[in-house]
Design a protein around this motif. Structure first.
Motif, short mmCIF file in Angstrom:
data_model
loop_
_atom_site.label_atom_id
_atom_site.label_comp_id
_atom_site.label_asym_id
_atom_site.label_seq_id
_atom_site.Cartn_x
_atom_site.Cartn_y
_atom_site.Cartn_z
N GLU A 180 36.03 -9.34 18.22
CA GLU A 180 36.08 -10.40 19.11
C GLU A 180 36.78 -11.71 18.86
O GLU A 180 37.31 -12.51 19.50
CB GLU A 180 34.42 -10.82 19.65
CG GLU A 180 33.87 -9.99 20.46
CD GLU A 180 32.83 -10.38 21.18
OE1 GLU A 180 32.11 -11.50 20.84
OE2 GLU A 180 32.45 -9.90 22.42
N LEU A 181 36.66 -11.85 17.38
CA LEU A 181 37.20 -13.13 17.01
C LEU A 181 38.80 -13.12 17.06
O LEU A 181 39.59 -14.08 17.29
CB LEU A 181 36.73 -13.50 15.52
CG LEU A 181 35.47 -13.79 15.11
CD1 LEU A 181 35.36 -14.01 13.51
CD2 LEU A 181 35.29 -15.24 15.78
N GLU A 183 40.32 -10.94 19.22
CA GLU A 183 40.56 -11.06 20.57
C GLU A 183 40.56 -12.33 21.14
O GLU A 183 41.54 -12.84 21.99
CB GLU A 183 39.66 -10.12 21.38
CG GLU A 183 39.55 -8.57 21.07
CD GLU A 183 38.80 -7.86 21.91
OE1 GLU A 183 38.71 -6.50 21.81
OE2 GLU A 183 37.50 -8.31 22.27
N ALA A 184 39.68 -13.11 20.72
CA ALA A 184 39.62 -14.49 21.24
C ALA A 184 40.83 -15.11 20.79
O ALA A 184 41.55 -15.94 21.64
CB ALA A 184 38.23 -15.35 20.66
N ALA A 185 41.40 -15.00 19.69
CA ALA A 185 42.69 -15.49 19.01
C ALA A 185 43.90 -15.09 20.05
O ALA A 185 44.85 -15.95 20.39
CB ALA A 185 42.90 -15.04 17.90
N TRP A 186 43.81 -13.84 20.31
CA TRP A 186 44.80 -13.25 21.20
C TRP A 186 44.82 -13.77 22.65
O TRP A 186 45.92 -14.13 23.15
CB TRP A 186 44.70 -11.82 21.30
CG TRP A 186 44.77 -10.72 20.40
CD1 TRP A 186 45.45 -11.21 18.98
CD2 TRP A 186 44.14 -9.63 20.17
NE1 TRP A 186 45.22 -10.28 18.17
CE2 TRP A 186 44.44 -9.06 18.88
CE3 TRP A 186 43.62 -8.98 20.87
CZ2 TRP A 186 44.13 -7.93 18.31
CZ3 TRP A 186 43.38 -7.41 20.55
CH2 TRP A 186 43.36 -7.19 18.85
N THR A 187 43.76 -14.39 23.27
CA THR A 187 43.64 -15.04 24.59
C THR A 187 44.00 -16.40 24.47
O THR A 187 44.34 -16.75 25.43
CB THR A 187 42.25 -14.91 25.18
OG1 THR A 187 41.34 -15.56 24.37
CG2 THR A 187 41.93 -13.33 25.39
N LEU A 188 43.96 -16.89 23.30
CA LEU A 188 44.14 -18.15 22.88
C LEU A 188 45.64 -18.66 22.42
O LEU A 188 46.15 -19.64 21.95
CB LEU A 188 43.29 -19.05 21.70
CG LEU A 188 41.99 -18.99 22.45
CD1 LEU A 188 40.89 -19.45 21.37
CD2 LEU A 188 41.82 -20.25 23.60
N CYS A 190 47.77 -16.18 20.50
CA CYS A 190 48.24 -15.50 19.37
C CYS A 190 48.85 -14.25 19.61
O CYS A 190 48.39 -13.30 20.46
CB CYS A 190 47.15 -15.44 18.14
SG CYS A 190 46.64 -17.02 17.55
N LYS A 198 46.09 -16.53 11.23
CA LYS A 198 45.05 -17.67 11.33
C LYS A 198 43.65 -17.50 11.53
O LYS A 198 42.99 -18.45 11.19
CB LYS A 198 45.69 -18.23 12.81
CG LYS A 198 46.83 -18.96 12.71
CD LYS A 198 47.24 -19.43 14.13
CE LYS A 198 48.65 -20.00 13.83
NZ LYS A 198 48.73 -21.40 13.16
N VAL A 199 43.18 -16.24 11.79
CA VAL A 199 41.71 -16.05 11.92
C VAL A 199 41.09 -14.97 10.82
O VAL A 199 40.24 -15.27 9.96
CB VAL A 199 41.40 -15.59 13.28
CG1 VAL A 199 40.05 -14.94 13.35
CG2 VAL A 199 41.80 -16.48 14.25
N LEU A 203 39.32 -15.67 6.43
CA LEU A 203 37.91 -15.09 6.56
C LEU A 203 38.03 -14.10 5.37
O LEU A 203 36.63 -13.95 4.90
CB LEU A 203 37.31 -14.52 7.80
CG LEU A 203 37.38 -15.70 8.93
CD1 LEU A 203 36.83 -14.94 10.13
CD2 LEU A 203 36.21 -16.39 8.82
#
Lengths: 283, 347
Positions: A180-181, A183-188, A190, A198-199, A203
């Motif tokens: 999900e992290l 995926e969240a970056a893709w929707t934002l 990336c 970046k994500v 980590l």
């Protein structure tokens, strides 16, 4: 069913094992610790004692912190060159095994592809072939293509040894990052690469570092391939194997310590990721 | 303008069909809730709209542009995930700013937008914290703020409140409704919680087994279920159902009483009534009370009619005990009929 039967049948809790059980438990703990620690202790004591004390009897068991053995060892002909070779090969192994192992670990944790289970199995299978079996054909092949007696040639062999661990460790690290992290970056905004950079990367970096250090120690400790594949450019392990059998006792201890201590420190530094490799979240 | 058009979207995972040819239009600035039990395909549909999943067939249009082949970042959407997906290595500020920095907005603009959305979600005092230092509710707020800061055409929400405790969920629900109404975005919201769906939606799409069974306003979905499934899924307690047979006089016989039924209907139908649309009067359905649950405002009576489970929500003044015989009269304008074969509503 009566109450009396029910209570009599109850399994005993782990906490109220009898004194015999406790004794067995602690005896086991002591035995296992001694198995690992006593040789290291003896190695350290003898390294830090003067040559006379090493051969003397009875032993005091306490080091005299005499640096004679170490000094002699370091000034021994070829030691520094072998040390440099060891570091060079280990660093190359580290870079190669992460460059190849980490993408494989990422793919295993993120993509479904045909033959995934087989691939995981094959990665482990590379450890099923004993190195002595492979060393001779590899040596012949290396001589033909001119890779023999070079750090890069040896690093390639060490990389094949380290890759299963690199893949397994990075696989478990990547699996620990929720999809999900990303995926969240893709929707934002990336793309896949940017999201990774970046994500995911920040980590996983500690874990990747651990995996790299582990690859380093595998190469550092490896003696068989190093002995077979190098002649002039011996690594420290191969060099010591060759020359220490004809050296005085105190020198052997110093050489042993020079090998064990760095590996020990590195493994200690990355121990929690070693657990992660087997999927145990033990921190 | 961000109208969303979904044309014949289907999705299969191997031999399992998650979505069967979905057609749906969502108007600009509409709040659409996809409601259904787990495994009904609602999350899959949302992920297809987001671009995190590609449809096996069909088209997705957002704001007049076909997007089903575009990556998520080119669709003008923002998404709030069930597990929040707040980046643990960034502060709250950098989390909210993440998408804006990807858009390469000037720092002043980033700062303004972060501050504004943080204020909107009441997290302005948390901007310097990391995800690990936040509670579940605060993380949820960060996730919503991060989506809002993008000022997207469409906000997609995947069960955003399901990980919060009951009280917090209630509070966030009302807050979300207010914030999203002001943001003038089109919202698609996935949930399995019918109360959440009813309270938030302009329109609810009730999904079952990969189909949209009904897409209508909350009241319409509640009052006039298009299919038996909708009646049995929505409402707590759900609708009561009894078999009905048409007599020679054209009326339908339900558990011993005759009722006026639909003129189009077949010989056998299913009679349906909501538990609160029953009154105690002579000449009604004969019910034997089994369980009495006083709920304060009302009393829920679980009874048996013709050997079938039948619930009634009655006035709490009513004195009733288990084993009592009741005569329950359905309100005529609230009775619904369903076809036995197709399960569809018959008028």
């Amino acid at each position: 069913m009566s109450g009396a039967v029910a209570t009599a049948d109850k399994p005993r809790a782990v906490s109220d094992i009898g004194s015999a059980g406790k004794f067995l438990f602690w005896a086991g703990v002591v035995l296992l610790c001694a198995w690992v620690l006593v040789p290291i202790y003896l190695l350290a004591v003898n390294t830090l004692s003067s040559p006379q004390q090493v051969t003397a009897f009875p032993k005091t068991g306490v080091p005299s912190f005499d640096m004679g053995s170490i000094q002699f060892f370091l000034s021994f002909e070829g030691v520094l060159k072998a040390l440099w070779n060891s570091v060079l090969v280990a660093v190359l192994t580290m870079i190669l095994s992460i460059a190849i192992g980490a993408p494989a670990g990422y793919a295993l944790s993120r993509f479904e592809f045909p033959g995934k289970a087989t691939f995981r199995m094959l990665v482990l299978m590379t450890r099923a072939f004993p190195l002595p079996l492979l060393a001779l054909p590899i040596a012949v092949m290396f001589i033909r293509i001119g890779l023999d007696d070079t750090p890069i040639g040896l690093a390639l062999v060490h990389t094949t040894l380290a890759i299963p661990f690199a893949v397994l460790i990075t696989f478990s690290i990547f699996s620990g990052i929720p999809l999900e992290l990303e995926e969240a970056a893709w929707t934002l905004g990336c793309n896949r690469l940017q999201a990774f950079h970046k994500v995911v990367l920040p980590l996983v970096l500690p874990g990747i570092t651990a995996s790299a250090i582990f690859a380093f120690t595998i190469s550092w400790n490896e003696v068989f391939a190093a002995s077979v594949l190098t002649v002039q450019n011996r690594t420290l392990t191969a060099f010591l194997l060759q020359s220490l059998s004809v050296s005085p006792l105190h020198l052997r201890f110093a050489g042993g310590a020079a090998l064990v201590i760095p590996a020990l420190i590195f493994i200690f530094a990355v121990r929690k990721y070693m657990f992660a490799m087997w999927g145990i979240a033990n921190r | 303008m961000a109208e969303i058009l979904i044309k014949g979207v289907a999705k299969s995972f191997g031999s399992f069909t998650a979505l069967h040819s979905i057609d749906l239009t969502i108007a600009d600035q509409e709040f659409m809730v996809l409601l259904g039990a787990s495994g009904c395909g609602k999350t899959t549909l949302l992920r297809i709209i987001a671009g995190l999943e590609s449809p096996t067939q069909g088209e997705v249009w957002i704001g007049g542009k076909r997007v089903d082949q575009l990556p998520p970042r080119e669709r003008g959407i923002a998404m709030v995930f069930q597990n929040y997906a707040v980046f643990p290595h960034l502060t709250v500020y950098e989390n909210i700013a993440f998408g804006l920095r990807m858009k390469k907005l000037p720092q002043a603009e980033v700062d303004t937008r972060v501050k504004r959305t943080a204020e909107l979600m009441h997290i302005e005092q948390l901007l310097k914290r990391y995800s690990g230092q936040l509670s579940g509710g605060q993380r949820q707020r960060v996730a919503v703020a991060r989506a809002l800061a993008m000022e997207p055409d469409v906000i997609l929400m995947d069960e955003p409140l399901s990980n919060l405790d009951a009280l917090l969920r209630l509070e966030m629900r009302a807050e979300l409704k207010g914030v999203l109404a002001n943001s003038k975005t089109t919202t698609i919201y996935v949930t399995h919680d019918q109360v959440e769906a009813m309270s938030l939606a302009d329109r609810i799409s009730v999904m079952n087994g990969g189909h949209i069974v009904q897409a209508a306003s909350p009241v319409e979905v509640y009052r006039n279920p298009a299919a038996r499934f909708v009646g049995s899924f929505i409402g707590n307690p759900p609708m009561n159902f009894l078999p009905a047979t048409r007599n020679g006089d054209g009326r339908y016989h339900v558990a011993g009483i005759a009722l006026d039924g639909p003129s189009q209907g077949g010989a056998k139908l299913e009679f349906a009534i909501r538990p609160e649309d029953l009154t105690i009067a002579a000449g009604g359905l004969k019910a034997t009370a089994r369980v009495i649950e006083p709920l304060g405002a009302h009393t829920l009576v679980t009874s048996e009619v013709d050997g079938k489970l039948f619930r009634a929500v009655l006035d709490s003044d009513l004195k009733v005990a288990p084993g009592d015989e009741l005569s329950l009269v359905p309100k005529p304008d609230r009775v619904r009929w369903f076809d036995l074969e197709t399960s569809k509503a018959v008028n």
